[in-house]
Design a protein around this motif. Structure first.
Motif, PDB file in Angstrom:
ATOM      1  N   ARG A 192     -28.306 107.874 -27.268  1.00  0.00           N
ATOM      2  CA  ARG A 192     -28.661 106.631 -26.564  1.00  0.00           C
ATOM      3  C   ARG A 192     -28.544 105.428 -27.494  1.00  0.00           C
ATOM      4  O   ARG A 192     -28.204 104.328 -27.054  1.00  0.00           O
ATOM      5  CB  ARG A 192     -30.079 106.731 -26.007  1.00  0.00           C
ATOM      6  CG  ARG A 192     -30.213 107.648 -24.804  1.00  0.00           C
ATOM      7  CD  ARG A 192     -29.587 107.053 -23.566  1.00  0.00           C
ATOM      8  NE  ARG A 192     -30.454 106.064 -22.936  1.00  0.00           N
ATOM      9  CZ  ARG A 192     -30.088 105.274 -21.928  1.00  0.00           C
ATOM     10  NH1 ARG A 192     -28.836 105.317 -21.483  1.00  0.00           N
ATOM     11  NH2 ARG A 192     -30.927 104.420 -21.397  1.00  0.00           N
ATOM     12  N   VAL A 193     -28.841 105.618 -28.777  1.00  0.00           N
ATOM     13  CA  VAL A 193     -28.683 104.522 -29.735  1.00  0.00           C
ATOM     14  C   VAL A 193     -27.221 104.103 -29.808  1.00  0.00           C
ATOM     15  O   VAL A 193     -26.896 102.898 -29.741  1.00  0.00           O
ATOM     16  CB  VAL A 193     -29.200 104.937 -31.125  1.00  0.00           C
ATOM     17  CG1 VAL A 193     -28.809 103.893 -32.169  1.00  0.00           C
ATOM     18  CG2 VAL A 193     -30.712 105.118 -31.105  1.00  0.00           C
ATOM     19  N   SER A 204     -22.898 100.259 -28.469  1.00  0.00           N
ATOM     20  CA  SER A 204     -21.547 100.003 -27.949  1.00  0.00           C
ATOM     21  C   SER A 204     -21.601  99.232 -26.640  1.00  0.00           C
ATOM     22  O   SER A 204     -20.794  98.324 -26.408  1.00  0.00           O
ATOM     23  CB  SER A 204     -20.795 101.326 -27.759  1.00  0.00           C
ATOM     24  OG  SER A 204     -21.528 102.223 -26.932  1.00  0.00           O
ATOM     25  N   GLY A 205     -22.557  99.559 -25.786  1.00  0.00           N
ATOM     26  CA  GLY A 205     -22.681  98.837 -24.513  1.00  0.00           C
ATOM     27  C   GLY A 205     -23.110  97.399 -24.696  1.00  0.00           C
ATOM     28  O   GLY A 205     -22.753  96.525 -23.902  1.00  0.00           O
ATOM     29  N   GLY A 206     -23.869  97.122 -25.779  1.00  0.00           N
ATOM     30  CA  GLY A 206     -24.368  95.764 -25.995  1.00  0.00           C
ATOM     31  C   GLY A 206     -23.276  94.744 -26.245  1.00  0.00           C
ATOM     32  O   GLY A 206     -23.446  93.557 -25.956  1.00  0.00           O
ATOM     33  N   THR A 207     -22.141  95.174 -26.798  1.00  0.00           N
ATOM     34  CA  THR A 207     -21.049  94.225 -27.072  1.00  0.00           C
ATOM     35  C   THR A 207     -20.198  93.947 -25.836  1.00  0.00           C
ATOM     36  O   THR A 207     -19.418  92.986 -25.828  1.00  0.00           O
ATOM     37  CB  THR A 207     -20.134  94.760 -28.181  1.00  0.00           C
ATOM     38  OG1 THR A 207     -19.533  95.984 -27.749  1.00  0.00           O
ATOM     39  CG2 THR A 207     -20.919  95.016 -29.458  1.00  0.00           C
ATOM     40  N   ILE A 263     -36.390 107.011 -24.480  1.00  0.00           N
ATOM     41  CA  ILE A 263     -35.041 107.189 -23.936  1.00  0.00           C
ATOM     42  C   ILE A 263     -34.455 105.836 -23.551  1.00  0.00           C
ATOM     43  O   ILE A 263     -33.259 105.575 -23.743  1.00  0.00           O
ATOM     44  CB  ILE A 263     -35.070 108.130 -22.715  1.00  0.00           C
ATOM     45  CG1 ILE A 263     -35.572 109.519 -23.137  1.00  0.00           C
ATOM     46  CG2 ILE A 263     -33.695 108.239 -22.072  1.00  0.00           C
ATOM     47  CD1 ILE A 263     -35.790 110.465 -21.974  1.00  0.00           C
ATOM     48  N   GLN A 264     -35.305 104.949 -23.026  1.00  0.00           N
ATOM     49  CA  GLN A 264     -34.864 103.599 -22.696  1.00  0.00           C
ATOM     50  C   GLN A 264     -34.980 102.659 -23.883  1.00  0.00           C
ATOM     51  O   GLN A 264     -34.102 101.832 -24.117  1.00  0.00           O
ATOM     52  CB  GLN A 264     -35.704 103.051 -21.525  1.00  0.00           C
ATOM     53  CG  GLN A 264     -35.367 103.653 -20.170  1.00  0.00           C
ATOM     54  CD  GLN A 264     -33.962 103.295 -19.708  1.00  0.00           C
ATOM     55  OE1 GLN A 264     -32.977 103.913 -20.128  1.00  0.00           O
ATOM     56  NE2 GLN A 264     -33.853 102.335 -18.830  1.00  0.00           N
ATOM     57  N   VAL A 304     -18.222 105.729 -23.825  1.00  0.00           N
ATOM     58  CA  VAL A 304     -17.851 106.949 -23.098  1.00  0.00           C
ATOM     59  C   VAL A 304     -18.230 108.186 -23.913  1.00  0.00           C
ATOM     60  O   VAL A 304     -18.790 109.158 -23.374  1.00  0.00           O
ATOM     61  CB  VAL A 304     -16.339 106.941 -22.785  1.00  0.00           C
ATOM     62  CG1 VAL A 304     -15.885 108.321 -22.319  1.00  0.00           C
ATOM     63  CG2 VAL A 304     -16.029 105.890 -21.727  1.00  0.00           C
ATOM     64  N   THR A 305     -17.943 108.157 -25.217  1.00  0.00           N
ATOM     65  CA  THR A 305     -18.289 109.285 -26.089  1.00  0.00           C
ATOM     66  C   THR A 305     -19.796 109.520 -26.097  1.00  0.00           C
ATOM     67  O   THR A 305     -20.269 110.664 -25.988  1.00  0.00           O
ATOM     68  CB  THR A 305     -17.796 109.030 -27.521  1.00  0.00           C
ATOM     69  OG1 THR A 305     -16.386 108.826 -27.512  1.00  0.00           O
ATOM     70  CG2 THR A 305     -18.133 110.200 -28.427  1.00  0.00           C
ATOM     71  N   ALA A 306     -20.554 108.428 -26.221  1.00  0.00           N
ATOM     72  CA  ALA A 306     -22.014 108.552 -26.239  1.00  0.00           C
ATOM     73  C   ALA A 306     -22.548 109.044 -24.893  1.00  0.00           C
ATOM     74  O   ALA A 306     -23.523 109.799 -24.844  1.00  0.00           O
ATOM     75  CB  ALA A 306     -22.643 107.207 -26.596  1.00  0.00           C
ATOM     76  N   SER A 307     -21.928 108.612 -23.795  1.00  0.00           N
ATOM     77  CA  SER A 307     -22.349 109.077 -22.469  1.00  0.00           C
ATOM     78  C   SER A 307     -22.159 110.584 -22.337  1.00  0.00           C
ATOM     79  O   SER A 307     -23.030 111.294 -21.821  1.00  0.00           O
ATOM     80  CB  SER A 307     -21.557 108.346 -21.382  1.00  0.00           C
ATOM     81  OG  SER A 307     -21.821 106.963 -21.396  1.00  0.00           O
ATOM     82  N   ALA A 308     -21.001 111.073 -22.819  1.00  0.00           N
ATOM     83  CA  ALA A 308     -20.768 112.518 -22.797  1.00  0.00           C
ATOM     84  C   ALA A 308     -21.784 113.241 -23.679  1.00  0.00           C
ATOM     85  O   ALA A 308     -22.284 114.324 -23.314  1.00  0.00           O
ATOM     86  CB  ALA A 308     -19.346 112.824 -23.268  1.00  0.00           C
ATOM     87  N   GLY A 309     -22.112 112.651 -24.830  1.00  0.00           N
ATOM     88  CA  GLY A 309     -23.114 113.244 -25.711  1.00  0.00           C
ATOM     89  C   GLY A 309     -24.487 113.299 -25.063  1.00  0.00           C
ATOM     90  O   GLY A 309     -25.211 114.298 -25.208  1.00  0.00           O
TER      91      GLY A 309
END
Length: 519
Positions: free
Chosen positions: A114-115, A120-123, A59-60, A95-100
């Motif tokens: 999470r991927v 998206s968070g990495g950029t 997960i991490q 945001v979309t991935a967080s909702a997913g």
């Protein structure tokens, strides 16, 4: 590209510029916070989704691998989409991935989201530091860097508090749902207030797909090897094969990249002496920062038995010290040589890390207070001046690529530091336990005091303990041995952090914040 970025730079004083930049900082904060809040609540997620314990770490790991691949692509994506649209698209996907993630009902679905969330968070992190040197003139860069820096290092500190509180008060779904409203707000504000630039579709036509694949393969295999090495062994066939894949794919990637006129990542930035020194400092900061944020919860959870919320409250000391020091860091960064401030920061940070290397099984909040204060004061001086060293004198068109590499070095330092810490804890606890047994059997008073054994419990036992005494002492000795192993890890991290001082003299003196820009 350089002309486009230069033309887009405002005077750095308007409220709209700051609103756009602060929106970017909020998005970055949510991305960094997400890693910590999820880490504190993995057991809850495991129970809710009936995940095999051996798979829980994915997960991490899925997030971190996607993040580390995305970070160096920031320059390419900035050239393709512009800084404004890169941030808006990235935070929208986050945001979309967080909702997913919140809606996931299975392990596979959660890892897949999470991927996307990690990529998206990495950029977002390098985009913010790119914005510092593109949106603001020299006189405003110190303040902008401080705001970004405080949020970047504060998120891991408050993460355990937020994660523990959300899990205890609501449910694990809120670990992801909290990203949605701040993320949407930052996307709207960034789209409205960040400067508009023309996109450059030609980047797609010149994209070297093989180099992109090689870079992703190298970074992924490195992350996986660092994850497995502490438990499987650094010389295991699996770890060695991953490291070999990393070296081969990485070597081919570097060779191809240096020969191309429009590479996926501009490795030529390492030819700039100040950028190279700043990147080394960023790497070392990753070891110290990620290592200390990792070691404290390990000690507080497994030795002291605290829950996530209690751990977070203890670790808030570092965050408060950072906030108090930030104005001083801004003032000094405007007036003093960045090399001197960097050296002072890393020296102080190494001392703060080293102060934690003398804990015993009874150490708690009071014993951890002053080491955290010292580290909290030092962190801002380990982040702001090296950032100016690395990025402050580069031409504007090189900053996006350079920012990605600079932040990648910090993440790689953190990954290697945590792997080293885990290796020390896993390999040293058992021999240290045997040594403690031998010391107690020899009647060593200092060893008894460290373990927490009353002197009368070891008196009269010349060379051995009966079954009842051994059963009583065994858990105490195992705990004490773990503490000694953790102390050794603290000491190694302190030494490595102090080694940063060796490279500072090789940097050239950059302009201080009040001097004219050199772009």
């Amino acid at each position: 590209m350089s002309e486009r970025l230069q033309a887009a730079r405002p005077d750095g004083t308007s409220a709209t510029v700051w609103l756009g930049f602060l929106a970017m900082c909020v998005g970055m904060f949510m991305a960094i916070l997400d890693v910590q809040v999820v880490a504190t609540s993995l057991p809850t997620i495991q129970s809710a989704l009936d995940i095999d314990p051996d798979q829980m770490s994915w997960i991490q790991t899925a997030y971190l691998i996607a993040e580390v691949v995305a970070i160096p692509l920031t320059g390419l994506l900035t050239r393709l989409l512009t800084m404004r649209w890169l941030f808006v698209v990235a935070i929208g996907l986050f945001v979309t991935a967080s909702a997913g993630c919140a809606a996931s009902g299975s392990f596979g679905a959660l890892v897949a989201w999470r991927v996307l969330q990690g990529f998206s968070g990495g950029t977002l992190i390098p985009s913010v530091f790119t914005a510092v040197f593109i949106l603001f003139p020299n006189a405003r860069q110190a303040l902008a860097t401080t705001i970004a820096g405080v949020l970047a290092v504060l998120a891991p500190t408050v993460g355990p508090v937020v994660g523990g509180w959300l899990t205890q008060t609501y449910s694990w779904h809120w670990l992801f749902l909290i990203n949605i409203l701040p993320g949407l707000a930052s996307a709207v504000l960034a789209a409205r207030f960040l400067p508009r630039q023309a996109t450059d579709p030609s980047e797609l036509r010149h994209l070297d797909g093989l180099s992109l694949l090689l870079m992703a393969t190298s970074l992924t295999s490195l992350e996986l090897s660092l994850k497995e090495a502490p438990t499987s062994g650094w010389t295991s066939a699996y770890v060695l094969s991953l490291l070999a894949l990393c070296l081969v794919s990485g070597g081919i990637f570097i060779r191809r990249t240096l020969r191309r006129t429009r590479p996926v990542v501009d490795l030529g930035n390492f030819g700039d002496r100040n950028f190279l020194v700043g990147s080394v400092l960023s790497f070392v900061l990753g070891i110290g920062l990620f290592g200390s944020v990792y070691l404290m919860p390990v000690f507080l959870a497994f030795i002291r038995g605290h829950d996530a919320l209690e751990i977070g409250m203890t670790m808030l000391v570092t965050g408060i010290a950072q906030l108090i020091t930030a104005p001083l860091a801004v003032a000094l960064e405007k007036r003093m040589d960045a090399r001197l401030l960097s050296a002072a920061g890393f020296a102080l940070f190494a001392i703060g890390v080293g102060m934690s290397a003398f804990q015993d099984p009874r150490s708690d909040y009071d014993a951890m207070f002053w080491p955290q204060v010292v580290r909290g004061v030092a962190i801002m001086f380990c982040l702001l001046p090296p950032t100016r060293l690395a990025l402050g004198t580069l031409p504007a068109d090189r900053v996006p690529d350079a920012s990605g590499l600079f932040n990648l070095m910090r993440n790689l330092g953190g990954a290697i530091g945590i792997a080293l810490i885990d290796t020390i804890i896993y390999t040293r606890a058992e021999p240290l336990g045997r040594s403690l047994w031998a010391s107690l059997q020899a009647g060593d008073i200092e060893a008894a005091a460290f373990v927490g054994v009353p002197l009368q419990a070891i008196s009269g036992h010349s060379g051995s303990f009966d079954a009842d005494a051994a059963a009583l002492l065994d858990p105490l000795i195992q705990t004490a041995a773990s503490v000694q192993a953790i102390n050794e890890a603290w000491l190694i991290v302190a030494i490595l952090t102090g080694c940063a001082l060796l490279c500072v003299p090789f940097a050239r003196r950059p302009a201080v914040a009040d001097e004219p820009a050199l772009h």
